[in-house]
Enzyme design. Structure first.
Site, PDB file in Angstrom:
ATOM      1  N   ASP A  82      -4.100   2.954  14.360  1.00 36.00           N
ATOM      2  CA  ASP A  82      -3.256   3.525  13.321  1.00 36.00           C
ATOM      3  C   ASP A  82      -3.783   4.908  12.979  1.00 36.00           C
ATOM      4  OD1 ASP A  82      -5.477   3.142  11.693  1.00 36.00           O
ATOM      5  OD2 ASP A  82      -4.565   1.582  10.457  1.00 36.00           O
ATOM      6  N   ARG A 119       0.844  -1.190   0.000  1.00 40.49           N
ATOM      7  CA  ARG A 119       0.000   0.000   0.000  1.00 40.49           C
ATOM      8  C   ARG A 119       0.884   1.245   0.000  1.00 40.49           C
ATOM      9  NH1 ARG A 119      -4.888   1.284   4.229  1.00 40.49           N
ATOM     10  NH2 ARG A 119      -3.250   1.029   5.803  1.00 40.49           N
TER      11      ARG A 119
END
Length: 517
Positions: free
Chosen positions: A438, A158
């Site tokens: 996160d 990613r």
């Protein structure tokens, strides 16, 4: 001549080689201006939302939604994606995740990685070593050695989102797009080796808000493949549907990437963040406490069902989302409660029709795999298509039930400060209160506080008192020495500024990025 700026003391010559750098520069020359235009389009789109035009399905692309078409056939090595583990692109994590027994590991340069220059370069170096099967890691204190096993998980990467810059690489004095840097360096160094090994460059694409952004990525793939002599369609990408506008353009996003598509994923935490951010100015659409917004809420279940229906109609994977729970070794009762929550979540996903799911910890791989093994007998369940389900605009825009409480405010403040403090020190994936946090979950925390303040649910004086009290609790918990040597005051100042600002910042990582450079 290319004007390239980088600290000459950086020892990166094996990763930022002359040829790799030229490849990235050419990507920026070709696609950088369009990327800037796409970001301006986001600003204009949000202005429309702020002034009363709610998101909707696009009339201009009705034909794409109504006609029959499929994406390209699925490569053999990613037919089965029932369990995917995600985590930062760091050497130890890469080894453990590839060895975890999951079908796929998504190595992350975005939400779970603090983008210090060292983290970015070391992540690229570790991924290159993993692709070439020469990666290892020795723990500095225990001396334990980690090595890659045979038949590791399939690798996805990613890159960072379109909005993020890479400040350490400048072209004619301007920071280049981080997305092109991350993609370009990985693709250049690894595509030929991956093809030799019977796999290919697979990616997850974050934060997409419009089908034109998917078109941009598709054009990047086409150009990159041609430049390196790779057959078109070799690259495959799964798009995270983690913004509210993108939920109304799933067909269009798949269509733009149809030669390079690996499906869609329910990026649930960023999706909640995007719902708050997109509908920031609507007093009747204020989201309740984060822990009240379950996937069983009608708006969230509709989002999940539409994603499954769209992907299966087009012949590709519909991936479920992340359960933020992690194993809790020191508390058996809390651990059982956490694992039960994961079971409920994954059983819901497989019964709805998802073809796979995400976990954040190796200890949850076998649990999730067992659930999908019981509920999904083949490699996937793409053939499962319930045409009777019709998801409407009002379904996607329905409001979740729940309340706004002081406990919710304190939790947002506590998590926001603790996460930012860790992120500023270079750690982007942080276990807090028995959940893996996160940037996406931190974004929920700070946007909720901003909206609650600006819509009159809480007052600024009250928020500042809570912030000070939570900061003192943190100081007490971590100890005075650790507090002084950490970045808690700096994190609290950033969180406060983002919360009380007249304008809602699009992403906390953009202003915070200046603090780590």
């Amino acid at each position: 001549m290319v004007d390239f700026e980088m600290d000459s003391s950086d020892k990166v010559s094996d990763i930022i080689t002359g040829d790799a750098l030229q490849f990235v520069v050419d990507l920026v020359e070709k696609f950088g201006t369009r990327r800037d235009e796409l970001l301006l389009r986001r600003v204009a789109q949000q202005r429309d939302f702020d002034t009363g035009r709610l998101p909707d399905f696009l009339s201009e692309t009705q034909e794409i939604r109504d006609t029959d078409w499929k994406v390209a056939s699925i490569p053999a090595d990613i037919l089965d994606r029932r369990v995917e583990i995600t985590g930062p692109a760091s050497r130890k994590m890469i080894i453990n995740a590839l060895n975890s027994g999951a079908c796929v590991f998504m190595a992350d340069f975005e939400d779970s990685l603090s983008p210090t220059w060292n983290n970015i370069v070391e992540g690229q170096r570790a991924l290159r070593d993993a692709v070439h099967r020469r990666i290892d890691f020795t723990h500095s204190t225990t001396g334990k050695t980690y090595k890659l096993r045979d038949e590791p998980a399939v690798l996805f990467v990613r890159p960072r989102g379109l909005h993020l810059p890479e400040s350490h690489v400048r072209l004619r004095g301007r920071e280049i797009p981080a997305s092109l840097f991350d993609f370009g360096i990985f693709f250049f160094h690894n595509v030929h080796e991956q093809l030799k090994r019977g796999t290919a460059p697979y990616f997850y694409l974050p934060k997409i808000q419009h089908y034109l952004e998917a078109r941009w990525w598709n054009d990047v793939f086409v150009w990159a493949q041609a430049r390196l002599g790779i057959p078109n369609g070799t690259v495959r990408a799964t798009v995270l549907i983690e913004t509210l506008p993108a939920a109304f353009q799933m067909d269009e996003i798949l269509y733009e990437l149809r030669e390079h598509s690996a499906g869609l994923n329910c990026g649930r935490w960023d999706y909640i963040f995007s719902c708050i951010k997109t509908l920031r100015n609507y007093p009747d659409r204020i989201f309740p406490n984060r822990d009240h917004v379950k996937m069983t809420e009608p708006c969230m279940e509709s989002y999940s069902r539409l994603l499954i229906q769209t992907c299966h109609r087009r012949g590709i994977h519909a991936m479920g989302g992340m359960a933020a729970q992690i194993p809790i070794k020191h508390d058996p009762d809390a651990n059982e409660e956490a694992l039960n929550a994961v079971v409920i979540d994954k059983e819901r996903e497989v019964s709805l029709g998802h073809d796979g799911t995400w976990v954040a910890h190796p200890g949850l791989v076998s649990l999730a795999k067992d659930i999908f093994d019981r509920g999904m007998k083949g490699y996937n369940q793409i053939e499962k298509l319930d045409e009777e389900i019709i998801v409407t605009r009002s379904d996607l825009l329905s409001h979740p039930d729940g309340s706004i409480t002081e406990d919710g405010l304190r939790h947002n403040v506590n998590v926001g400060v603790l996460y930012l403090e860790s992120w500023l020190r270079g750690q982007g994936c942080v276990p807090l209160h028995n959940l893996m946090e996160d940037a996406a979950t931190a974004e929920i925390s700070r946007t909720q506080v901003w909206q609650w303040l600006h819509c009159g649910k809480i007052y600024q004086a009250h928020f500042k008192r809570i912030l000070n009290e939570e900061l003192q609790k943190i100081r007490s918990d971590v100890g005075n020495l650790a507090y002084i040597s950490g970045k808690y005051d700096e994190a609290a100042a950033i969180f406060e500024k983002l919360s009380v600002s007249n304008d809602l910042a699009d992403f906390l990582t953009v202003p915070a990025y200046r603090h780590i450079n």
